[in-house]
Design a protein around this motif. Structure first.
Motif, PDB file in Angstrom:
ATOM      1  N   ILE A 367      36.788  33.371  21.012  1.00 14.60           N
ATOM      2  CA  ILE A 367      37.522  34.545  20.539  1.00 14.60           C
ATOM      3  C   ILE A 367      38.998  34.197  20.571  1.00 14.60           C
ATOM      4  N   TYR A 368      39.704  34.496  19.510  1.00  7.08           N
ATOM      5  CA  TYR A 368      41.139  34.222  19.457  1.00  7.08           C
ATOM      6  C   TYR A 368      41.908  35.466  19.906  1.00  7.08           C
ATOM      7  N   GLN A 369      42.956  35.264  20.667  1.00  6.69           N
ATOM      8  CA  GLN A 369      43.671  36.406  21.250  1.00  6.69           C
ATOM      9  C   GLN A 369      43.966  37.512  20.224  1.00  6.69           C
ATOM     10  N   GLY A 370      43.592  38.719  20.594  1.00  7.91           N
ATOM     11  CA  GLY A 370      43.823  39.850  19.699  1.00  7.91           C
ATOM     12  C   GLY A 370      42.623  40.178  18.818  1.00  7.91           C
ATOM     13  N   GLN A 371      41.741  39.181  18.644  1.00  8.05           N
ATOM     14  CA  GLN A 371      40.523  39.416  17.855  1.00  8.05           C
ATOM     15  C   GLN A 371      39.686  40.529  18.491  1.00  8.05           C
ATOM     16  N   GLU A 372      39.679  40.535  19.830  1.00 13.66           N
ATOM     17  CA  GLU A 372      38.832  41.505  20.538  1.00 13.66           C
ATOM     18  C   GLU A 372      39.318  42.936  20.393  1.00 13.66           C
ATOM     19  N   ILE A 373      40.566  43.115  19.904  1.00 10.25           N
ATOM     20  CA  ILE A 373      41.028  44.483  19.642  1.00 10.25           C
ATOM     21  C   ILE A 373      41.237  44.692  18.139  1.00 10.25           C
ATOM     22  N   GLY A 374      40.844  43.705  17.361  1.00 11.26           N
ATOM     23  CA  GLY A 374      40.904  43.867  15.907  1.00 11.26           C
ATOM     24  C   GLY A 374      42.298  43.819  15.329  1.00 11.26           C
ATOM     25  N   MET A 375      43.153  42.967  15.885  1.00 11.28           N
ATOM     26  CA  MET A 375      44.496  42.817  15.310  1.00 11.28           C
ATOM     27  C   MET A 375      44.376  42.327  13.863  1.00 11.28           C
ATOM     28  N   THR A 376      45.298  42.813  13.046  1.00  9.81           N
ATOM     29  CA  THR A 376      45.215  42.545  11.610  1.00  9.81           C
ATOM     30  C   THR A 376      46.397  41.689  11.134  1.00  9.81           C
ATOM     31  N   ASN A 377      46.313  41.242   9.883  1.00  7.05           N
ATOM     32  CA  ASN A 377      47.466  40.609   9.249  1.00  7.05           C
ATOM     33  C   ASN A 377      48.661  41.577   9.239  1.00  7.05           C
ATOM     34  N   VAL A 378      49.838  41.002   9.092  1.00  8.28           N
ATOM     35  CA  VAL A 378      51.064  41.804   9.047  1.00  8.28           C
ATOM     36  C   VAL A 378      51.491  41.928   7.594  1.00  8.28           C
ATOM     37  N   SER A 379      52.365  42.878   7.302  1.00 10.31           N
ATOM     38  CA  SER A 379      52.915  42.804   5.956  1.00 10.31           C
ATOM     39  C   SER A 379      54.357  42.343   6.048  1.00 10.31           C
ATOM     40  N   PHE A 380      54.671  41.305   5.306  1.00  9.43           N
ATOM     41  CA  PHE A 380      56.012  40.726   5.329  1.00  9.43           C
ATOM     42  C   PHE A 380      56.778  41.197   4.104  1.00  9.43           C
ATOM     43  N   SER A 381      58.058  41.585   4.313  1.00  8.19           N
ATOM     44  CA  SER A 381      58.782  42.095   3.163  1.00  8.19           C
ATOM     45  C   SER A 381      59.689  41.042   2.545  1.00  8.19           C
ATOM     46  N   SER A 382      59.807  39.897   3.211  1.00 10.51           N
ATOM     47  CA  SER A 382      60.623  38.834   2.622  1.00 10.51           C
ATOM     48  C   SER A 382      60.166  37.503   3.206  1.00 10.51           C
ATOM     49  N   ILE A 383      60.318  36.453   2.446  1.00 10.68           N
ATOM     50  CA  ILE A 383      59.920  35.114   2.895  1.00 10.68           C
ATOM     51  C   ILE A 383      60.726  34.714   4.144  1.00 10.68           C
ATOM     52  N   ASP A 384      61.945  35.274   4.265  1.00 12.68           N
ATOM     53  CA  ASP A 384      62.785  34.920   5.414  1.00 12.68           C
ATOM     54  C   ASP A 384      62.286  35.488   6.738  1.00 12.68           C
ATOM     55  N   GLU A 385      61.356  36.421   6.651  1.00 14.08           N
ATOM     56  CA  GLU A 385      60.786  36.975   7.887  1.00 14.08           C
ATOM     57  C   GLU A 385      59.755  36.036   8.500  1.00 14.08           C
ATOM     58  N   ILE A 386      59.350  35.037   7.720  1.00 12.84           N
ATOM     59  CA  ILE A 386      58.252  34.167   8.164  1.00 12.84           C
ATOM     60  C   ILE A 386      58.805  32.923   8.847  1.00 12.84           C
TER      61      ILE A 386
END
Ligand code: GLC
Ligand code: CA
Length: 557
Positions: A367-386
């Motif tokens: 199990i990968y951390q956060g999987q057990e609580i159903g963490m989801t993808n994030v939404s990024f508003s700009s490439i510079d946030e990554i």
């Protein structure tokens, strides 16, 4: 016959330390944070913890670029913290597995510095260093992270060194026996310290064909995928066998390989009774819908029959050969619930279905951390946030293939490794309880609704579902069946139905999942009427027909 091992019946968990739990307010997760959360993991039912790298590192690739293999990066803590973690884990019957990153080190490692000082000296031979002739690079391989695998050797205009990943990750030259001995010495040093074993990073890359081999270009950059050289390389088995004899075997260490290989004999070679490793990850779902041409050409959601086919193919090929490690996600992949469920279908019950079909397969669940609580993808508003060092190159490739900036951002937002790396969502307080400072990477704003504290309190949460799955796996009644039972598909041809038996010596279970948003009817075989787990309130059985809701899953005994 499969030889039984102490770890077969266990459950494993991957920690990405930088994003797990910060105890000193610098915004970076640390070893003391791992120690603090051991009870949380124990409660969940975890026995084996794989720590992503915590060695000294400039963090160009978040610790997968190691500048000192035998020290802890001060940002993560000290060697005393590590020793305490080992003691604390042991006192809870838990095991610590470290990441072994030996295809490459960091360009800030002493070996590489010495190689730059004297490329013709002994450390020059620890790397792949080549003279540039007529301005031409020694080959045309493209690094995994974009651009040629060659960069100028610092201080030497006429020399280049090879890196199949980031330019701050020079490849170690495994052809050199002196390098191999150094690596084995380091591995044994850690095993003597009391770690249970290693997750072995990017290991298939250590064997290269003749470094001067060029392949036909597959993009306008004139370069060619590293896959071509991997296909051409022979002799990997000799290196891996030697490493096993010199290190792991002596300590009965547990090893799990990051093996991306399409070799026919891969399962047997890597995890058969005389295989190189104890286990390896099954990446068949991970690879589904992927393209060599870049993220822009990859499928953003893989579910239903596609997922089933991947999982079943591995299980069928595996038989009794060895023990695979099953994953839904890791620190390199999108969040599983954002990738293996149809878009906008990630309700908690759908997440439970995904959990059940994965954990109930034969193999070791990771199990990968956060999987057990159903963490989801994030939404990024700009490439510079990554932050992730691979994303820019994928963004540029998407643009080069004609996508608009907005479309390219949409693509990389789905696949960027940062999705898996946002801080763990402990509770709904500021910064999700991850840190009292400023987190090194942006939080997923949904921590106010998706967090561990809320789910621990709520008995029907995803967290408790995972906990129940793991405790079923360890129960005296069903444990043997879930760990060792034969995998047999049920109604394999029925669309978006993922159903299988686990037939053990002491009993048989049937897992039935309706892997689609729409309801579906399923004919149940005789027997199998005891409902051990069900992610919905209803169990609508008419005669032998089970009327299933969308994403319903049941485990029947
Ligand atoms: C593995 C790691 C990944 C890293 C790469 C280079 O694939 O999982 O995170 O970037 O190796 O070490
Ligand atoms: Ca910290």
């Amino acid at each position: 016959m499969l030889k039984k091992q102490w770890w077969h019946g266990k459950a494993a968990y991957q920690i990405y330390p930088k994003s797990f739990y910060d105890t000193n307010g610098d915004g970076i997760g640390d070893l003391r944070g791992v120690i603090r959360k051991l009870d949380y993991l124990k409660d969940l039912g975890i026995d084996i913890i794989w720590l992503s790298p915590i060695y000294c590192s400039p963090l160009a690739d978040q610790g997968y670029d190691i500048s000192d293999y035998q020290n802890i990066d001060p940002r993560f803590g000290t060697m005393e913290d590590m020793e305490e973690l080992l003691r604390e884990a042991k006192s809870r019957d838990m095991y610590i597995v470290m990441d072994l990153v030996v295809n490459h080190c960091s360009d800030e490692h002493e070996w590489f510095r010495k190689a730059c000082e004297d490329p013709d000296g002994p450390y020059g031979k620890y790397f792949y260093i080549e003279d540039v002739k007529d301005g031409k690079l020694p080959n045309n391989w493209r690094s995994y992270f974009g651009g040629p695998v060659w960069d100028k050797l610092p201080g030497h205009e006429d020399k280049y060194y090879l890196h199949v990943f980031h330019k701050k990750q020079p490849d170690l030259n495994w052809e050199n026996p002196a390098l191999r001995q150094e690596v084995y010495r380091m591995i044994n040093w850690w095993l003597e310290k009391g770690i249970a074993g290693f997750r072995i990073d990017a290991i298939v890359n250590i064997k290269k064909p003749d470094i001067h081999t060029c392949y036909p270009a597959d993009r306008e950059d004139g370069l060619t995928s590293v896959q071509n050289m991997l296909h051409d390389a022979s002799g990997l088995d000799d290196f891996l066998h030697e490493m096993k004899i010199e290190t792991f075997e002596k300590h009965q260490a547990f090893t799990v390989g990051e093996v991306f290989s399409d070799r026919e004999d891969a399962l047997n070679a890597f995890i058969g009774n005389d295989g190189h490793f104890s286990s390896m990850f099954d990446f068949s779902e991970t690879m589904a819908g992927k393209s060599e041409d870049g993220w822009y050409a990859c499928q953003t959601s893989v579910w239903g029959d596609t997922y089933k086919k991947c999982a079943f193919d591995t299980q069928k090929r595996l038989g009794d050969i060895g023990f695979i490690s099953n994953i839904i996600e890791n620190h390199d992949e999108p969040r599983g619930v954002s990738h293996y469920l149809p878009e906008s279908c990630n309700s908690e019950s759908a997440k439970k279905m995904l959990a059940a079909v994965n954990v109930m397969l034969r193999g070791l669940p990771f199990i990968y951390q956060g999987q057990e609580i159903g963490m989801t993808n994030v939404s990024f508003s700009s490439i510079d946030e990554i932050d992730d060092c691979t994303t820019r190159h994928e963004y540029d490739q998407a643009i080069a293939r004609g996508l608009s900036e907005e479309e390219a951002l949409h693509v990389v937002s789905h696949f960027t490794r940062d999705n898996a790396r946002t801080p763990f969502q402990w509770n709904d307080s500021p910064q999700a309880g991850f840190t009292t400072g400023t987190p090194w990477l942006k939080l997923n704003p949904n921590y106010t609704t998706i967090n561990a504290a809320e789910q621990i309190e709520r008995p029907d949460s995803l967290y408790h579902w995972y906990k129940d799955l793991l405790s079923l796996r360890k129960s005296p009644v069903y444990g043997e069946t879930i760990v060792y039972g034969e995998f047999v598909p049920y109604l394999e041809e029925q669309t978006n139905l993922m159903a299988f038996y686990r037939n053990g010596e002491s009993g048989s279970l049937l897992v039935v999942a309706n892997y689609q948003p729409e309801p579906q009817d399923v004919e149940l075989p005789d027997g199998y009427r005891k409902v051990l787990m069900n992610n919905m309130e209803n169990f609508l059985l008419e005669g032998n027909t089970l009327h299933m809701d969308g994403f319903q899953v049941v485990i029947l005994g």
